[in-house]
Enzyme design. Structure first.
Site, mmCIF file in Angstrom:
data_model
loop_
_atom_site.group_PDB
_atom_site.id
_atom_site.type_symbol
_atom_site.label_atom_id
_atom_site.label_comp_id
_atom_site.label_asym_id
_atom_site.label_seq_id
_atom_site.Cartn_x
_atom_site.Cartn_y
_atom_site.Cartn_z
ATOM 1 N N MET A 543 47.220 28.888 36.447
ATOM 2 C CA MET A 543 48.053 29.034 35.439
ATOM 3 C C MET A 543 48.787 27.498 35.096
ATOM 4 O O MET A 543 48.990 27.333 33.960
ATOM 5 C CB MET A 543 48.913 30.230 35.564
ATOM 6 C CG MET A 543 48.482 31.610 35.601
ATOM 7 S SD MET A 543 49.520 32.717 36.187
ATOM 8 C CE MET A 543 50.822 32.457 34.869
ATOM 9 N N CYS A 544 49.161 27.000 36.044
ATOM 10 C CA CYS A 544 49.903 25.558 35.808
ATOM 11 C C CYS A 544 48.740 24.493 36.050
ATOM 12 O O CYS A 544 47.701 24.698 36.447
ATOM 13 C CB CYS A 544 50.934 25.486 37.031
ATOM 14 S SG CYS A 544 52.085 26.850 37.116
#
Length: 686
Positions: A543-544
């Protein structure tokens, strides 16, 4: 008889003059120290009344320079003033300014005045001046020294009697007539002749001395000049050279001269006295000296301490900080043109309106580098808010921006740019970009919101020249790619891996590229599938953006430098990419190698931080591309939002539209047609 004392000129330089010099130095003069012509003006002497004593106090005998001094088209002589031209010379260093041969410079200007007197009999240079300067443009401090060359009379001029009001020599009607005649002149007369005949009076330029005063008794001849001095007993500096002019050209008739010091800018009303002064001057040695011998000249201005030396003007304390920033931010860029890149067109870069889709790590670094290039319009688009993990990696955010749920990233980034430089036109828009693989919920509210988001994105892209794709996901880049291609915008794409990055520019639309020219591809031209949902069901590290900390700064700066190089290229968005193996260290110039004045204009750059290596690549456009092919663009232009909704909701739509599905089927069929040896037996040579 007392020796005549002359009030020397003093200088008044308006702040706008220094601002003009700053721009002239940076943009035009650069490293040149060639002499230029400048223009100033002076008016009749002024006085002010002391409130306590009631006495009139004479103001200085001044000559003023303003913002029009350097440009004949901008210069205008103020009402009631006369013009004075001068020689201007600016030095590149304070050491050069101090070491300048001031005696030689002064004598050159004095010789120029004297030669014009003898050769043309013109009075145009009698108030000629010299101005030397050094401009410290980093501190906005200016060092300068004026010289007003004036010839020394030997023997000296003496005053027969005393200076008295002009009303004692001329009637009020005669003085009024002089005033009227001066106002009717096409050009203001700094020096003029006055001839009286009973009650009549007439004026003429000094150049007509012989004809105007022919058959006129000496008692009816008066030499006059616009007097910048208001001192009752000392005329202004211009009279010195006027007297030298008369002695050089008309020595037989000018040993005694009636002088009118004209000080009345406005006509005198009843009950008041004329301010002009009158006196009779005499000089010994009536026999003329050789006219070719130039007298000694004096005239360097004294500094405020009363000594011969330069003055200094420090504008920094009195300037608006915003104006200081305006002039300072582009200094580095303009200095590039002095020695390194004279052909660099900074206005092209500064005038490029940039839309940044993504205000995260890449967006922050791209924005800062754009500001460094002088770009004045930067717009952010982002849907997220500032989180606590952002400030250390994203230089436009601070800890306070994370509090209370976090500020909207786009608006916060724009506000940060304005704090850095108030002259920037920065705005932020909180906007979610609809994406393929992310279906729009089948309800009127969601559909209306998606349509509004698309229309806003279309409007923003239409209002800008260059679009930066700086988002986290692959599919979020699809819609701006399609819209930008349809509108013919420059598109710069930047994407990060752990220790690798991609920076690329999208090629121009196929229908606008000349026949036979290879069209460069877009971000999706290497794909054989449509962009799909890459965000759902991801772990935290997915997600990052997990990347080495320095990579975003490198990629962001590279993207901006690619834009700058592309904008400088004469073909702009149609610029051909150099071959990957091109030798950039050849003796040819960048332009001769097919680049811009800034160098190469590659299509793609793949960066590998692990090896500290960049690799330029060229990728041709794909006619079945889901992002930039004519099939997709024409469908978008024809059906608009309806076509986009199909792309958002149906993952197979773009593949079917472009024919990628048939390509996939053909590939499957080809694989099935291969006779595979499942037992591993076969020709021993394989």
């Amino acid at each position: 008889m007392p020796i005549v004392q002359f009030t020397p000129f003093s200088s008044i330089i308006q702040p706008d003059f220094w601002h003009k010099l700053t721009n002239l130095k940076i943009d035009v003069l650069k490293l040149s120290d060639d002499a230029l012509t400048v223009s100033g003006s002076y008016s009749t002497g002024r006085t002010v009344k002391d409130r306590e004593s009631g006495q009139e106090i004479a103001l200085g005998c001044t000559i003023a320079l303003g913002d029009g001094a350097f440009d004949e088209r901008e210069f205008g002589v103020p009402q009631g003033s006369v013009r004075a031209n001068g020689t201007f010379k600016n030095y590149n260093t304070i050491e050069d300014f101090k070491a300048a041969d001031k005696t030689s410079l002064f004598n050159q200007e004095a010789e120029k005045i004297w030669n014009q007197i003898l050769t043309t009999r013109s009075t145009a240079l009698l108030t000629h001046f010299l101005l030397i300067t050094y401009a410290d443009l980093k501190k906005y401090k200016y060092y300068y020294w004026f010289a007003f060359p004036a010839f020394v009379a030997k023997p000296a001029w003496e005053l027969n009697g005393e200076w008295k009001g002009a009303g004692g020599e001329f009637s009020s009607s005669q003085l009024g007539s002089i005033h009227t005649q001066l106002k009717l002149q096409k050009e203001p007369l700094a020096f003029f002749l006055v001839r009286t005949d009973t009650q009549d009076v007439s004026i003429s330029p000094v150049e007509e001395y012989e004809t105007f005063f022919a058959n006129t008794p000496s008692s009816a001849q008066t030499i006059a000049f616009v007097d910048p001095s208001a001192a009752p007993d000392s005329p202004g500096w211009p009279l010195r050279n006027l007297l030298a002019y008369l002695r050089a050209l008309y020595p037989a008739t000018t040993s005694t001269v009636r002088v009118l010091c004209w000080r009345d800018e406005h006509p005198v009303v009843e009950g008041l006295e004329w301010r002009s002064r009158f006196g009779v001057l005499e000089v010994g040695g009536a026999e003329a000296a050789a006219a070719v011998t130039r007298p000694q000249a004096v005239g360097w201005e004294k500094n405020p301490q009363g000594k011969l030396g330069p003055r200094a003007a420090d504008l920094a304390p009195m300037m608006d900080p915003k104006r200081l920033a305006e002039q300072a931010v582009d200094l580095n860029l303009k200095l590039m043109r002095w020695r390194i890149l004279p052909a660099l067109d900074l206005e092209k870069v500064a005038g490029t309106k940039c839309l940044l889709l993504g205000a995260g790590t890449l967006g922050c670094y791209v924005a800062r580098t754009l500001m460094g290039w002088g770009v004045r319009t930067i717009t952010f688009v982002d849907s997220a808010r500032v989180s606590f993990s952002n400030p250390v990696r994203q230089p436009l955010f601070e800890f306070a921006d994370c509090l209370d749920g976090g500020k909207p990233k786009a608006e916060c980034a724009a506000a940060s740019l304005k704090r850095i430089f108030p002259g920037i036109n920065a705005t932020g828009h909180q906007l979610s970009i609809p994406m393929p693989g992310h279906p729009i919920p089948p309800n009127p509210t969601s559909l209306a919101q998606a349509k509004a988001d698309v229309e806003k994105l279309e409007r923003l892209i239409d209002e800008h020249d260059a679009v930066f794709l700086l988002m986290d996901s692959r599919e979020s880049r699809w819609l701006p790619t399609v819209i930008s291609a349809a509108k013919g915008k420059i598109v710069l794409n930047a994407a990060l891996g752990f220790d690798t990055f991609l920076v690329m520019r999208h090629g121009a639309r196929a229908s606008s590229v000349k026949e036979g020219v290879t069209r460069l591809g877009c971000y999706y031209c290497n794909d054989i599938v449509a962009p799909a949902d890459s965000l759902t069901d991801r772990t935290l590290d997915q997600m990052c953006t997990v990347t080495r900390p320095g990579l975003a700064a490198i990629a962001g700066s590279t993207a901006v430098e690619l834009l700058a190089s592309l904008v400088q290229h004469p073909d702009g968005i149609y610029a051909a990419a150099p071959p990957p193996a091109q030798d950039l260290h050849a003796t040819q110039s960048y332009a001769e190698q097919g680049g811009s004045v800034l160098g190469s204009v590659p299509h793609q750059l793949r960066g590998f931080l692990a090896q500290f290596r960049n690799m330029p690549l060229v990728g041709a456009a794909y006619d079945r591309c889901t992002g930039c092919s004519e099939t997709v663009l024409q469908a978008y232009e024809k059906d608009g939002f309806d076509m986009l909704v199909k792309a958002f909701n149906d993952q197979k739509y773009l593949e079917t539209l472009t024919g990628l599905d048939k390509l996939f089927d053909e590939g499957e069929a080809a694989l099935e047609a291969v006779d595979w040896d499942e037992d591993g037996e076969g020709d021993d040579d394989f």
